[in-house]
Design an enzyme around this catalytic site. Sequence first.
Site, PDB file in Angstrom:
ATOM      1  N   MET A  30       0.842  -1.205   0.000  1.00 50.68           N
ATOM      2  CA  MET A  30       0.000   0.000   0.000  1.00 50.68           C
ATOM      3  C   MET A  30       0.877   1.255   0.000  1.00 50.68           C
ATOM      4  SD  MET A  30      -3.423  -0.876   2.082  1.00 50.68           S
ATOM      5  CE  MET A  30      -2.796  -0.613   3.726  1.00 50.68           C
ATOM      6  N   GLY A  31       2.179   1.083  -0.251  1.00 53.01           N
ATOM      7  CA  GLY A  31       3.038   2.258  -0.384  1.00 53.01           C
ATOM      8  C   GLY A  31       3.534   2.809   0.939  1.00 53.01           C
ATOM      9  N   HIS A  37       9.269  -3.401   3.347  1.00 50.43           N
ATOM     10  CA  HIS A  37       8.792  -3.594   1.976  1.00 50.43           C
ATOM     11  C   HIS A  37       9.964  -3.928   1.046  1.00 50.43           C
ATOM     12  CE1 HIS A  37       5.609  -0.611   3.434  1.00 50.43           C
ATOM     13  NE2 HIS A  37       4.880  -1.640   3.055  1.00 50.43           N
ATOM     14  N   GLN A 153      -2.748 -12.436   7.279  1.00 54.33           N
ATOM     15  CA  GLN A 153      -2.921 -12.161   5.844  1.00 54.33           C
ATOM     16  C   GLN A 153      -2.168 -13.200   5.014  1.00 54.33           C
ATOM     17  OE1 GLN A 153      -2.546  -8.085   4.164  1.00 54.33           O
ATOM     18  NE2 GLN A 153      -0.516  -8.724   3.524  1.00 54.33           N
ATOM     19  N   VAL A 176      10.879  -7.102   9.422  1.00 57.57           N
ATOM     20  CA  VAL A 176      12.024  -6.198   9.560  1.00 57.57           C
ATOM     21  C   VAL A 176      11.686  -5.182  10.649  1.00 57.57           C
ATOM     22  CG1 VAL A 176      13.485  -4.496   8.400  1.00 57.57           C
ATOM     23  CG2 VAL A 176      12.688  -6.522   7.162  1.00 57.57           C
ATOM     24  N   MET A 184       8.760  -2.472  11.649  1.00 56.07           N
ATOM     25  CA  MET A 184       8.512  -1.381  10.703  1.00 56.07           C
ATOM     26  C   MET A 184       7.087  -1.465  10.182  1.00 56.07           C
ATOM     27  SD  MET A 184      11.942  -0.860   8.553  1.00 56.07           S
ATOM     28  CE  MET A 184      13.480  -0.535   9.396  1.00 56.07           C
ATOM     29  N   SER A 185       6.457  -0.296  10.052  1.00 54.54           N
ATOM     30  CA  SER A 185       5.093  -0.216   9.535  1.00 54.54           C
ATOM     31  C   SER A 185       4.873   1.188   9.001  1.00 54.54           C
ATOM     32  CB  SER A 185       4.096  -0.485  10.670  1.00 54.54           C
ATOM     33  OG  SER A 185       2.801  -0.080  10.278  1.00 54.54           O
ATOM     34  N   ARG A 187       2.274   2.689   9.267  1.00 54.61           N
ATOM     35  CA  ARG A 187       1.451   3.362  10.286  1.00 54.61           C
ATOM     36  C   ARG A 187       2.281   3.907  11.453  1.00 54.61           C
ATOM     37  NH1 ARG A 187      -2.646  -0.698   8.576  1.00 54.61           N
ATOM     38  NH2 ARG A 187      -4.460   0.489   7.904  1.00 54.61           N
TER      39      ARG A 187
END
Length: 306
Positions: A30-31, A37, A153, A176, A184-185, A187
């Site tokens: 979702m960028g 990522h 998910q 990560v 890491m997120s 959000r």
Amino acid sequence: MLTITSVHEMQSWVDAQRAAGKRIGLVPTMGYLHAGHLSLVAQAGERSDVVVASIFVNPLQFGANEDLSRYPRNIEGDTRLLDAAGAAVLFLPSVNEMYPEGYQTAVSVDLVTQGLCGASRPTHFRGVTTVVAKLFNMTKPHVAVFGAKDFQQLVAIRRMVADLNFGIEIVGAPIVREADGLAMSSRNAYLSPDERRAALCLSRALAASCHLVEQGERDALRIVGAARRVIAEEPLARIDYVSLVDADNLQQVTELQRPALLALAVGFGKTRLIDNCVLSQRSTVESQQPSEPTENTLDCKLSTVD
Ligand code: AMP
């Protein structure tokens, strides 16, 4: 790196790559990309000839009172990061391209989406599996990489791929973490400095449970209790759930016999964060605090699910 926004163009591009004998890797996101990522892009690169990374903030997977409208975005920065990471294509469809007028089909996976995040986000996983099924048909990958950060998910997507005979290899990549342990997120950008400090209780909670397991504890209530106690000491934290479930079927366990997932979701102000680790009887705890972002700050057989 190419940026493709149309479904038709995306499909033509992968068809040509496939015709040329190339193996396609997909990384859906979702960028607002971070090193987590990018680790998926690297994993996809190792398993394919060309990597397609998608960025799509999927309205279908957000509940009515969730953060769709304020979800962080940075397409320019993301484009630079993906290019540097070696992605061949950024697939960037609009909402209208993904769900044109008249759209009315969904894919849902029943059992494994009911507990954990599915209990407090009842429409979330239906949105996820629907968009991922569509992305699979748009990008026709041989292999797709998903993070174990969103473990439920990953389990739901594996189930969908098996049930619907997609014939795509699904790779689960380890979580990560920041140097201080926070997973890491995208959000994390919402957190105030106080909330950011408070959020460290998540990885500390997982470590406390890992430590108990390392000392021989096998009782689920006591393992979960250790994590809960750490979070309860943090005044800014609001527990949604802390659960110990079977790592394959996500059903609650009462005793640690097979690898189990210790999963948690906790609110800090308006931000809801999730984290997890896989506990096995071999769990060990590592005390070192590496200074670089790392995939395994907690050494409790963290989330390796291949
Ligand atoms: P998102 O953009 O949050 O939807 O995430 C896109 C993909 O990146 C999903 O497969 C996530 O599980 C994965 N991901 C997100 N955060 C991390 C992380 N800290 N470590 C590894 N993978 C992650």
